[in-house]
Each structure stands twice: as C-alpha cells, then as structure tokens.
Motif scaffolding. Structure first.
Motif, PDB file in Angstrom:
ATOM      1  N   TYR A  63       0.880  -1.020   0.033  1.00 31.13           N
ATOM      2  CA  TYR A  63       0.197  -0.054   0.069  1.00 31.13           C
ATOM      3  C   TYR A  63       0.836   1.260  -0.086  1.00 31.13           C
ATOM      4  O   TYR A  63       1.895   1.042   0.354  1.00 31.13           O
ATOM      5  N   GLU A  88       1.098   5.351   1.294  1.00 30.86           N
ATOM      6  CA  GLU A  88       0.374   6.335   1.942  1.00 30.86           C
ATOM      7  C   GLU A  88       0.538   7.743   1.366  1.00 30.86           C
ATOM      8  O   GLU A  88      -0.227   8.632   1.474  1.00 30.86           O
ATOM      9  N   ASN A  89       1.513   8.026   0.523  1.00 32.35           N
ATOM     10  CA  ASN A  89       1.828   9.113  -0.221  1.00 32.35           C
ATOM     11  C   ASN A  89       2.571   8.823  -1.527  1.00 32.35           C
ATOM     12  O   ASN A  89       3.525   8.066  -1.280  1.00 32.35           O
ATOM     13  N   ASP A  91      -2.582  -0.857  -2.863  1.00 33.97           N
ATOM     14  CA  ASP A  91      -3.722  -0.137  -2.337  1.00 33.97           C
ATOM     15  C   ASP A  91      -3.448   1.258  -2.289  1.00 33.97           C
ATOM     16  O   ASP A  91      -2.322   1.971  -1.608  1.00 33.97           O
ATOM     17  N   HIS A  95      -5.962   3.777  -1.995  1.00 38.08           N
ATOM     18  CA  HIS A  95      -7.029   4.586  -1.524  1.00 38.08           C
ATOM     19  C   HIS A  95      -6.812   5.540  -0.716  1.00 38.08           C
ATOM     20  O   HIS A  95      -7.410   6.766  -0.452  1.00 38.08           O
ATOM     21  N   LYS A  96      -5.651   5.725   0.096  1.00 38.72           N
ATOM     22  CA  LYS A  96      -5.330   6.706   0.861  1.00 38.72           C
ATOM     23  C   LYS A  96      -4.837   8.038   0.222  1.00 38.72           C
ATOM     24  O   LYS A  96      -4.610   9.131   0.609  1.00 38.72           O
ATOM     25  N   GLU A  97      -4.283   7.850  -0.971  1.00 39.72           N
ATOM     26  CA  GLU A  97      -3.635   8.821  -1.862  1.00 39.72           C
ATOM     27  C   GLU A  97      -4.699   9.421  -2.738  1.00 39.72           C
ATOM     28  O   GLU A  97      -4.982   9.062  -3.712  1.00 39.72           O
TER      29      GLU A  97
END
Length: 887
Positions: free
Chosen positions: A173, A175-176, A195, A197-199
């Motif tokens: 995943y 994060e940035n 993954d 979806h946080k970015e």
C-alpha cells in the motif's frame, strides 16, 4: 609502396577495434569478476531461500560473471544486471520461487542498473528501503514477488529509473505518492493491486512525470471518494493507461481525450457513467479500447468508426448502452475483437456492419436484442475464431454463412431463435470446432449417423430425436438433455473406443430413452457428472458404475430402476451428489452412503427404502440437502443432526465443484427438483444456497429431537406424515433462515412456543392434525397464516382459529394487579407501547393539521362533509322508523 605504409599502420588499429567489437557483442567473454562484488553476491545468496537450487552456479570457484542470472559489463567486469525473476511460469512455478530476505549486500553492486525479482515468494516482507540508494538502477521489477507493507518513499531517489513494476504483490500500500514525481525519466509504471485509496492526489503526482509512456493502476482501490482523483492531467507521452478494476463512478474526464498519443485505454470494471463521448474519435492512434463492466448509457458513438487503427473494441456488460449498432463500425478495417454483449442494443445487423472487417476474429454480441438480417448467399469478409451470439436473434433459419468460416473454434448460438433442421453440411463442417452451444432453440433432426468430435457440446432443450449420437474420445462435456431421443441407451454406454475417453459430463436427462443401464461403465473412466434422470430406464444399477472413481454427481431420478444401491458405489470416494428419487429402489440405506463425508446432497425420496436412518449421517458435515421423504423408513430421528455444520451455520458455499463445473466458456450446473413450500420447483442457480431436510411420509416415531432446532441455517424442514411425538422446542426461535416448516399429521403435543414468532422469513407453516394445545402465539408473522395451518388440534385456541381461549373476555375487563404485572410483564409493556404509540400517532396527525393551514382547512371540510352525510342518513333512518312504528 607509399600507399601501403598507411595501411600497415592502420592494421593494428583495425585489429584492436575488431577485438573490442567482439568483446562487446559476446557477453562475459573476458570473465573478469570484481572480487568485492562476488563476495557481496554470495552474501546476498546466503540470505535467500532457494528450494529449487536455481543459484547452484553461484560459488567461489566460478567467475561471478558466468553465474546464472548475472550479467557483467564486458569491459570492466562489474555486475550490471541481476535477472532473478522466476523463469518458470507454468503451474509448478511456486516450486522454483526464491524467498527469504533481500540482503543489503546489494548496495555493494555500485553499477547495478537492472534488478528483476519478479514471480518469487518473499512472504509479505516489506520492500527494502535501501533499494532507494542504488542510484544507477534503470530497471526495477518486483512484481508478483509476495512483498507487503508500505511502499518505501526512498524509491523516489532513483532519479535514473526508467521502469518500475510493483504490481500484484500481497498487501502493498501507499500512503503518499509525492515521491513518484521525482522519477523524471520514468517510462513505465505498474502498481496494479497496490492499495492507493489513501492517496487522493495520485493523478497530480503521476502527471508530473513528463516521459511516462505506460501507466498501470488496475485494482488499486481508487474510489468514488477521491473527488479530485480524475481532475486534470496532461500526459503528452502516454500510450497506455490502465485504471481498470477500480470504483470510479463519474463520467470520463475531458482531459483524457487530449491524450492523443494513447494506443491502449483500459477503463473496464468500474462504475463510469454517462454517455460514451463522441470525443473518442479524436484518439486516432488508439488500438485497444476496453470499456466493459461499467454503467455507461446511451448509444455507441459513431465517431468510433474514425479510429482506423482500432483492433480491440470491448463495450460489453454495460446494460444501459442502447440504440442500434453503428454502421460506422464497418469501417474499422483493423478490428479483430468486437464485444458488445450484455447491453440493450436493438435493431438489425446487416452486411454494412462488416464491410471492411476482414481481420475480425471475435464477435461477441450475446444477450442483446440485435437481429441478424443477412442475405442467404452472403459471404463474410472475415474468418471468425469465436462467435458468441447467445440470446441474439439469428433464426429462424439456420445461418448459411457459417459454412464459410473455416477457423471457428467456439460457436455459441443458444437461445438464438433458430427453428430449423440442421443442414446436411453442418456436422461435418462443425467437427473441427472445439465448443458448440446450440441449446434452447427449436432445432430438429436425427443424429444417429453423426459422430460428435467437439470438446464441449450443448444441444439441450431442442427437438432432436431418434437414436443417440456417437462421440469420439475427444468429447469432454455432452449435454443433450430435454430433447426427444429414444431407443436404447446401451449402444452409447457400451461402445468401445480406440483411445481412452475424456468424457467428464454426460447429461441425457428428460428424453425418452429406454432399456437397462448396461454393465459397461468401465469404458468412461473420466466421468465426474452423470444425469440420466426423467427417462424410461429400468433394471438395476450395474456394479461397473463403481469403477468411476472421479464421479462427483450421480442423478438417476424419475425412472423405473429398482433393487439395492450397489456396494461398488462406495469406490466413488469424491461423490458429492446422489439423486435416486422417484424410482423403485428398496432395502436399507447403505451405511457407506452416510459415511461418505464428501456428500452435500442426498436425494432418495419416493422409493421403497426401509429400516432406520443411520446415525452416521451426522458425520456428513457438508450436507446441505437431505431428502428421504415418501419411503418406509422407521425408528427415531437421530439426535446428532446438529453436527451437520453446513446446516447449523451460515451460508458456506464450499464443495461447489460438485454442483458447478467450469470448462473454458462453458459451465455445467447441476439441478434438483425439490419440494419446498409445498410445491415442486427446480433449483439450479441457487442450489448452492439451499439448506433443507425432508423426512416426511415415512413411519418415523419418537420425539422430535430438540437438536434439530439447532440447525440455524436450515431453510426448509418437513417432518409431516409420521408418528412423531414430543414438543416443539423453544429453540426453534433461533432458526432465522427458516422459510418453510411442516410438522403436520403427527402426534406432537404441548404448546406452540412463543419464539416461533421470531421467524420473520417463514412463508409456509403447517402444524395441523397434531395434539397441540394452548394459545397460538401472537406475532406479525404468525397472524398471516390461515386457520388451515393449525386445523385439527382440538386443544388449540386463539386467532386465526375461531375458538377463543378461556379467560379472553375476563382478561379484557379485569384490572391488572401488581401480582399480574410480575407474572405477565409483557402485558404491561404492551399497554405502555400502545399508549405511547397512540400519543405519537395523535400528535403526528394533529401536528400536521396545526402547522399546515391548507391541510387543516381540507381536513375540516372533510369532517363537515361526513357530518352532513351522517345527518342525512340518520334523518332518513328515523323517518323510516317513525313510519314503521306508526303502522
């Protein structure tokens, strides 16, 4: 001589240059290995696991430039490439995976520019952050390697990187993604299944890479909450964009149509909506356009006909795409794949649609309302390999143009409205086709002289008649159910072949076949599914059927078979479905059946079985359907039925290979006629979800075991027409999925437990003709059943029966005392609820009238009208009485 001197001087130079060229053209010829790097590689190897010994050549005795998967610079001898991707891509590739840890010793390979660790198994370990310090890397492939955790931002330090592939790992995943914009020379970026979806601003970061040519962000959990995720981007060099398998639910952004260099665009398996824009016609270099499995609506744009380079056009599974198929598609001279199935397209298909499609290989227009209107002598410009026109009108005549297709491997014309006899040329022409699907038409003809040679054949639900066709050893699936085949079945079963038969599925159900099941089943060793139900077969089951060791499903229902179930069937160790219902089988239920733990369906109803239900049946933890109704079974119901976990738990769908077999484009699905809710119905697609027990119409006795009410996943329970006694357990209230309950015509006593009112899915209830007593429980669900559900219980009272319970009238007049409140607290709460409900309801009405002037005036006008009507009616009635009394 003066001219020869320069030549002599040039000769050494030419030799030197030639040797340099030879060195550069033949890798590893110098064999000069840097010792420091050799030791670093050995430490790197030591940290790895290598069960297949792929790195056996890595030893101190060998030049490291000659090691497997190592490439060195031919001049300096420094290591520049490590090609450690798994070279085996077949089903055994897992045996050749490297694993373990990635050692920091790689940092000592100062000139390493190429690192491939793909298709290995690093067990969810994180990607080492030190890889970001390998500044000369130009190529990094970590795909399918089992890495997990966060993608290290240090990878953004690889300023010379051209190729980065992190796709298809196990739990990566981000994060940035700001670091990705530092890779200014990147051409290829693949983060499939990472993954993201946080970015939220992934697109802004990626669009800052000016040299990016391919972007693969498939299945990255990019979703509808990312408001700016498809805001604006300027990709001047992008040729491939793949953002399929995400959750975008917006219209296609306009900036996409400015990416005029696009060659391949994958937007499938999202929720894109809106119309497919005419602006697609601007993408003149486009070769692949995948828009299937979305929510597009409206017509297919005619501008797509301008995409002269287009090879693959896939629009299927957009149910709201409608209108006619544009004739402009006939201009796509390079088109190889046209997929528009599963849409709402209507209208006719004519020769104009195929004018220049000479390269077309695949035509998939299944499940549409398109109709073929072609001249009978039409010769197509193409040679198809795959034609899928299921549920598309091709008839009523058999399409004559098919005989011009010499390369066809898949022919799917089920439910295509053909009402015709198969032409003389068809079966010889079709002998080289791998799969033929002609089911659910009205095709007729005799096949006794036909030898079927196709891998998968589905001719079910037609009008074929006469003797059964012969088949070669190549046939894997033969489904000719629901036709009018007659004559004997033995010529098919007992025909010997020169080669071992590959037949796995044989379905000849619902025909008019006769004769006995000959003892020739040893000729069909690959059979997994047999369905000979609903014919006129007689005799006993032959012992040779036990030679089918791969058999998963056996259906011989609705025939005239008799005798015992042969013991040889216990050799079928993976048998999961046995359906012998509606025959004349006798004897006891063999113990081996109830010890066959692979069984998920036992369907033996309407035979002459006798004896007890073996308690070993409780060992069948995967059992979903148990139907032993209408036999002569006696004894008690086993108390251990709660051990059948498939019925006791939720909606587990394990072991579904028994009910469903996949074969490329075909799937064979088992079906059952089950009596649920008082009627016979066919269960096919939902059969994996059915949970039922039917032991009705036997001679069972004893109490109903309370354990049976612990089967919380059960949907239908029928124990009627037996001699059962005892009471209905209070535990019945936990059977939340129960839809049908029939305990009628037994000797069950006691009260109906109040908890039965908890069964909100209950649609059929029959407790009639027992010895039940007391008040019928109150509850919304129970009150919907008629008195027939409770009839024949002399001591039962309360609605819906006309018999009132003792004390009903007194209870309505008697004040409730303190002692009664303790004994019947539910009555207190009933009145509390009624009072609060009256208060809320009253002020719900009065409040509306108080705050809404128009409603208030209308309401009062309505009351005045009612008052006037009442006054007139009363006056007339009084006048009539006065006249009556006066007389």
């Amino acid at each position: 001589m003066r001219n020869s001197r320069p030549m002599i001087l040039m000769f050494p130079l030419i030799c030197f240059l030639s040797s340099i060229i030879l060195i550069l053209c033949e890798p590893n010829t110098m064999g000069v290995c840097n010792e420091k790097e050799k030791h670093a590689l050995l430490r790197f190897k030591q940290a790895l696991s290598d069960p297949a010994n792929r790195l056996s050549s890595w030893s101190m005795d060998e030049d490291c430039c000659r090691w497997e998967a190592v490439r060195c610079n031919n001049v300096t001898g420094r290591v520049v490439e490590l090609q450690l991707g798994n070279p085996y891509v077949d089903s055994n590739y897992t045996n050749f995976m490297l694993g373990g840890e990635i050692s920091p010793a790689l940092l000592e390979l100062e000139f390493l520019s190429y690192l491939d660790l793909s298709l290995n198994g690093f067990g969810g370990r994180p990607i080492p952050s030190f890889l970001g310090s390998m500044g000369r890397l130009r190529y990094l492939d970590l795909s399918f390697a089992g890495f997990g955790g966060v993608v290290p931002h240090q990878l953004g330090n690889l300023s010379t990187l051209r190729h980065l592939d992190l796709g298809y790992n196990s739990g990566l995943y981000v994060e940035n993604l700001d670091w990705i914009s530092h890779l200014s020379f990147l051409n290829y970026l693949d983060m499939d299944r990472v993954d993201l979806h946080k970015e939220v601003h992934w697109l802004e970061s990626v669009s800052m890479i000016p040299s990016l040519s391919e972007l693969h962000f498939s299945n990255c959990r990019l979703d509808r909450n990312m408001v700016s995720s498809l805001g604006y981007a300027n990709f001047t060099s992008l040729t491939v964009l793949d953002i399929s398998w995400n959750d975008f639910d917006q219209e296609i952004p306009n900036w996409l149509f400015n990416s005029t260099s696009l060659v391949a665009l994958y937007l499938s398996d999202n929720q894109f909506k809106g119309q497919i824009s005419e602006s697609f016609g601007q993408l003149k270099y486009l070769e692949s356009l995948y828009l299937h499995w979305n929510s597009f609506h409206g017509p297919i744009p005619t501008s797509i006909g301008n995409l002269s380079s287009l090879r693959y056009l896939v629009l299927g599974r957009n149910p709201l795409i409608n209108g006619a198929l544009p004739t402009s598609l006939g201009l796509l001279s390079n088109l190889e794949y046209l997929g528009a199935g599963g849409t709402s397209l209507i209208g006719n298909i004519s020769e104009v649609h195929f004018t220049t499609l000479s390269k077309l290989k695949v035509l998939a227009i299944y499940e549409t309302s398109l109709s073929f209107h072609l001249n009978s002598n039409w010769t197509p410009p193409f040679q198809l390999e795959h034609l899928d026109a299921n549920s598309c009108k091709m008839g009523p005549k058999f399409p004559a143009w098919l005989k011009t297709q010499k390369s066809l491997s898949h022919l799917l014309l089920s439910s295509s409205g053909i009402v015709d006899t198969t032409p003389n040329w068809f079966w010889k022409w079709a002998s080289s086709i791998q799969q033929i699907h002609l089911s659910d038409n009205q095709i007729s003809g005799e096949l006794s002289q036909v030898v079927l040679n196709n891998t998968i054949i589905n001719l079910s639900s037609n009008r074929f008649s006469g003797q059964l066709p012969l088949q070669s050893s190549n046939v894997v699936v033969l489904n000719i159910a629901n036709n009018s085949f007659s004559e004997q079945i033995s010529p098919l079963i007992c025909r010997k072949m020169n080669e071992r038969s590959k037949l796995e599925v044989l379905d000849i159900s619902n025909n008019a076949l006769s004769g006995e099941l000959s003892d020739c089943w040893m000729h069909w060793p690959s059979l997994t599914h047999i369905n000979l139900g609903s014919n006129n077969l007689s005799g006993e089951i032959p012992n040779s059927i036990g030679s089918l060791v791969a058999l998963k499903a056996l259906s011989l229902h609705n025939n005239s078979l008799y005798g015992d179930i042969p013991s040889s069937l216990q050799n079928c160790k993976v048998l999961g479905l046995i359906n012998l219902s509606d025959n004349k089988f006798s004897g006891i239920i063999p113990r081996w059946i109830v010890e066959r733990t692979s069984l998920i369906i036992i369907h033996l109803r309407s035979n002459k079985f006798m004896g007890d239900i073996p308690p070993q049946i409780c060992q069948l933890s995967f059992l979903r359907v148990l139907d032993l109704a209408n036999n002569s079974l006696s004894g008690k119901i086993p108390k251990c039925l709660n051990n059948i976990s498939a019925m006791a738990g939720g909606r587990s769908r394990g072991h579904n290979d028994v009910l469903l077999a996949y074969y490329d484009y075909e799937s064979y699905m088992e079906s059952l006629i089950l009596n649920i809710k008082g009627r016979d119905s066919e269960y096919k697609k939902i059969l994996p979800y059915v949970r039922m027990i039917d032991l009705s119409s036997n001679n069972l006795s004893g109490s109903i075991p309370f354990e049976i009410f612990s089967l919380l996943g059960l949907q239908s329970l029928n124990l009627s027409h037996n001699h059962l006694t005892g009471m209905i357990s209070i535990e019945i209230g936990g059977m939340e999925y129960l839809e049908s309950l029939d305990l009628s015509k037994n000797n069950i006593s006691g009260e109906i437990p109040q908890t039965i009112a908890n069964l909100t899915f209950l649609g059929v209830l029959n407790l009639s003709y027992n010895n039940l007593s007391g008040r019928i429980p109150s509850g919304t669900q129970i009150q919907t059943f008629s008195l027939l559900s409770f009839f024949g219980n002399a001591e039962l009272c309360g609605a819906p029966l006309p018999k009132n319970c003792l004390g009903d009238e007194e209870d309505t007049q008697r004040p409730t005392g303190e002692g009664e409140n303790k004994e019947y607290p539910e009555i207190v709460w009933f009145y509390i609820g009624m009072g609060s409900g009256f208060f809320v309801g009253l002020w719900g009405v009065c409040g509306c009238l108080f705050f809404n002037k128009a409603w208030r005036h209308t309401y009062y006008q309505y009351l005045d009208d009612i008052k006037d009507l009442a006054y007139v009616a009363i006056a007339i009635k009084l006048k009539w009485l006065h006249q009556k009394l006066g007389k």
